[in-house]
Scaffold this motif. Structure first.
Motif, PDB file in Angstrom:
ATOM      1  N   GLU A  35     -15.237  -7.115 -11.295  1.00 58.17           N
ATOM      2  CA  GLU A  35     -13.845  -7.171 -11.732  1.00 58.17           C
ATOM      3  C   GLU A  35     -13.057  -6.081 -11.010  1.00 58.17           C
ATOM      4  OE1 GLU A  35     -13.916  -6.784 -15.971  1.00 58.17           O
ATOM      5  OE2 GLU A  35     -15.727  -8.006 -16.128  1.00 58.17           O
ATOM      6  N   PRO A  36     -12.820  -6.263  -9.702  1.00 58.06           N
ATOM      7  CA  PRO A  36     -12.118  -5.219  -8.944  1.00 58.06           C
ATOM      8  C   PRO A  36     -10.660  -5.117  -9.356  1.00 58.06           C
ATOM      9  CG  PRO A  36     -13.244  -6.806  -7.497  1.00 58.06           C
ATOM     10  CD  PRO A  36     -13.194  -7.402  -8.866  1.00 58.06           C
ATOM     11  N   ARG A  37     -10.048  -4.051  -8.921  1.00 57.13           N
ATOM     12  CA  ARG A  37      -8.606  -3.865  -9.099  1.00 57.13           C
ATOM     13  C   ARG A  37      -8.066  -3.191  -7.848  1.00 57.13           C
ATOM     14  NH1 ARG A  37      -8.734  -0.101 -14.292  1.00 57.13           N
ATOM     15  NH2 ARG A  37     -10.342  -1.638 -14.781  1.00 57.13           N
ATOM     16  N   ALA A  38      -6.793  -3.395  -7.587  1.00 59.86           N
ATOM     17  CA  ALA A  38      -6.186  -2.832  -6.375  1.00 59.86           C
ATOM     18  C   ALA A  38      -4.698  -2.658  -6.604  1.00 59.86           C
ATOM     19  CB  ALA A  38      -6.428  -3.756  -5.180  1.00 59.86           C
ATOM     20  N   PRO A  39      -4.091  -1.645  -5.965  1.00 60.06           N
ATOM     21  CA  PRO A  39      -2.632  -1.503  -6.047  1.00 60.06           C
ATOM     22  C   PRO A  39      -1.973  -2.760  -5.490  1.00 60.06           C
ATOM     23  CG  PRO A  39      -3.642   0.453  -5.076  1.00 60.06           C
ATOM     24  CD  PRO A  39      -4.716  -0.585  -5.153  1.00 60.06           C
ATOM     25  N   LEU A  40      -1.012  -3.307  -6.194  1.00 59.75           N
ATOM     26  CA  LEU A  40      -0.420  -4.580  -5.796  1.00 59.75           C
ATOM     27  C   LEU A  40       0.309  -4.471  -4.460  1.00 59.75           C
ATOM     28  CD1 LEU A  40      -0.142  -7.496  -6.582  1.00 59.75           C
ATOM     29  CD2 LEU A  40       1.909  -6.918  -7.886  1.00 59.75           C
ATOM     30  N   LEU A  41       0.943  -3.341  -4.188  1.00 62.86           N
ATOM     31  CA  LEU A  41       1.630  -3.175  -2.908  1.00 62.86           C
ATOM     32  C   LEU A  41       0.650  -3.266  -1.741  1.00 62.86           C
ATOM     33  CD1 LEU A  41       4.218  -0.333  -3.626  1.00 62.86           C
ATOM     34  CD2 LEU A  41       4.680  -2.759  -3.270  1.00 62.86           C
ATOM     35  N   LEU A  42      -0.560  -2.747  -1.932  1.00 57.07           N
ATOM     36  CA  LEU A  42      -1.574  -2.832  -0.885  1.00 57.07           C
ATOM     37  C   LEU A  42      -1.991  -4.279  -0.665  1.00 57.07           C
ATOM     38  CD1 LEU A  42      -3.436  -1.317   1.063  1.00 57.07           C
ATOM     39  CD2 LEU A  42      -5.108  -1.125  -0.802  1.00 57.07           C
ATOM     40  N   VAL A  84      11.458  -2.259  -3.428  1.00 53.81           N
ATOM     41  CA  VAL A  84      10.188  -2.933  -3.725  1.00 53.81           C
ATOM     42  C   VAL A  84       9.109  -1.912  -4.047  1.00 53.81           C
ATOM     43  CG1 VAL A  84       8.314  -4.273  -2.676  1.00 53.81           C
ATOM     44  CG2 VAL A  84      10.693  -5.007  -2.392  1.00 53.81           C
ATOM     45  N   ALA A  85       9.041  -0.850  -3.247  1.00 54.66           N
ATOM     46  CA  ALA A  85       8.035   0.191  -3.471  1.00 54.66           C
ATOM     47  C   ALA A  85       8.224   0.850  -4.833  1.00 54.66           C
ATOM     48  CB  ALA A  85       8.105   1.227  -2.355  1.00 54.66           C
ATOM     49  N   ALA A  86       9.473   1.122  -5.197  1.00 52.01           N
ATOM     50  CA  ALA A  86       9.736   1.758  -6.490  1.00 52.01           C
ATOM     51  C   ALA A  86       9.386   0.834  -7.646  1.00 52.01           C
ATOM     52  CB  ALA A  86      11.203   2.175  -6.563  1.00 52.01           C
ATOM     53  N   LEU A  87       9.655  -0.459  -7.473  1.00 53.27           N
ATOM     54  CA  LEU A  87       9.472  -1.408  -8.571  1.00 53.27           C
ATOM     55  C   LEU A  87       8.006  -1.734  -8.799  1.00 53.27           C
ATOM     56  CD1 LEU A  87      11.288  -2.978 -10.541  1.00 53.27           C
ATOM     57  CD2 LEU A  87      11.278  -4.875  -8.916  1.00 53.27           C
ATOM     58  N   TRP A  88       7.256  -1.947  -7.711  1.00 54.21           N
ATOM     59  CA  TRP A  88       5.870  -2.416  -7.837  1.00 54.21           C
ATOM     60  C   TRP A  88       4.826  -1.312  -7.664  1.00 54.21           C
ATOM     61  CZ3 TRP A  88       9.148  -6.438  -6.135  1.00 54.21           C
ATOM     62  CH2 TRP A  88       8.991  -7.669  -6.786  1.00 54.21           C
ATOM     63  N   SER A  89       5.213  -0.099  -7.311  1.00 56.18           N
ATOM     64  CA  SER A  89       4.202   0.938  -7.068  1.00 56.18           C
ATOM     65  C   SER A  89       3.299   1.215  -8.273  1.00 56.18           C
ATOM     66  CB  SER A  89       4.871   2.227  -6.584  1.00 56.18           C
ATOM     67  OG  SER A  89       5.802   2.710  -7.519  1.00 56.18           O
TER      68      SER A  89
END
Length: 301
Positions: free
Chosen positions: A223-230, A206-211
């Motif tokens: 219009e914020p943005r954030a790492p999806l894993l977080l 999961v970490a490799a795919l979505w990082s």
């Protein structure tokens, strides 16, 4: 003339009728409010919390019913508490549709969550992973029917937040790849009772795919943005906190809680994180991930 999608505005066709009315009122109230500085931050924070609360309405109502039943439902009532919870969950679902708090499109996702969740419940209770009170008749085997609505609450939140925040994603993995790992995660919830537990391998996958994936979302003007894993981790934490409330309310119990309630083990956060992946993939089957675009700032009509 370019469409709302091309301009980057949330498409109000994805909102229910009630939500469109609330949106129009909110625009009139918010236009002219500070957009910068600390007061601007407070406006954005307030809108964010309001949207999150609206997205959580199904789960919040269900959790409130569970707590109310724990506090006030008589032990000797003619109607068993589990049956009362099931009836209340059905009424909440009917109310969500009748008052147009959910769209028909969302109902398909919720039904998927029901099926996936009920299948897991039947197996896990049989293996002794957790248990429900044996009271009531509205159940399948040892699983009361309200349990499926707890999974549906997660699905309801996810599809509602997708449209309320007009979610967009950069560098999102291909859906077939995410579907493959979600299937493997779901199967591991069953197979780890018989063979080696692959959750840590799956977590690495999961970490490799979505990082590389970044989530873009709309609040009011921001219009914020954030790492999806977080984001996944944050939602898993909230679900774990809700699970503590639900087990305190006696909705179900883990083996270590049967002699007296104790907090749910923090190790369950990993399970909820992996379950989040299954949830996200189910939603993408109905709401395909969209690429980020520049939103047009709200302005007086």
């Amino acid at each position: 003339m370019r469409s709302a999608e091309e301009e980057g505005e949330p498409d109000d066709r994805e909102l229910t009728g009630l939500e469109r009315s609330i949106d129009r009122v909110a625009h009139r109230v918010l236009l002219g409010r500070p957009s910068t500085g600390f007061r601007g931050f407070l406006v954005e924070a307030g809108v964010f919390l309001a949207k999150q609360a609206w997205a959580c309405v199904f789960g919040a109502l269900l959790l409130a019913v569970i707590v109310a039943a724990r506090l006030w439902w008589p032990d000797d009532a003619v109607l068993a508490r589990n049956d009362a919870l099931t009836i209340a969950a059905v009424l909440i679902q009917i109310g969500m549709l009748a008052f147009r708090l959910e769209s028909g499109r969302e109902l398909w996702v919720i039904l998927l969550f029901h099926l996936v969740g009920t299948g897991m419940e039947l197996f896990k209770t049989g293996m002794g992973s957790w248990s429900y009170a044996t009271e009531g008749v509205l159940r399948i085997g040892a699983v009361p029917l309200f349990s499926g609505f707890m999974y549906a609450a997660v699905g309801s939140y996810m599809v509602r937040v997708t449209r309320l925040h007009a979610l967009r994603f950069s560098r999102y993995p291909r859906v077939w790849m995410t579907s493959a790992i979600a299937t493997a995660i779901y199967l591991n919830f069953f197979t780890h009772h018989y063979i080696v537990d692959l959750r840590w391998v799956l977590l690495a996958g999961v970490a490799a795919l979505w990082s590389p994936t970044v989530m873009h979302f709309r609040v009011w003007r921001a219009e914020p943005r954030a790492p999806l894993l977080l984001v996944f981790a944050g939602v898993a934490l909230v679900i774990w906190l809700a699970e503590n409330v639900a087990t305190w309310g006696g909705a179900w119990l883990y083996p270590h809680q049967e002699a007296g309630w104790e907090p749910v083990s923090p190790q369950k956060l990993v399970s909820w994180f992996l379950l989040m992946i299954i949830s996200v993939v189910l939603v993408t089957w109905v709401y395909p991930p969209r690429k980020p675009v520049r939103f047009r700032a709200p302005r007086p009509g």
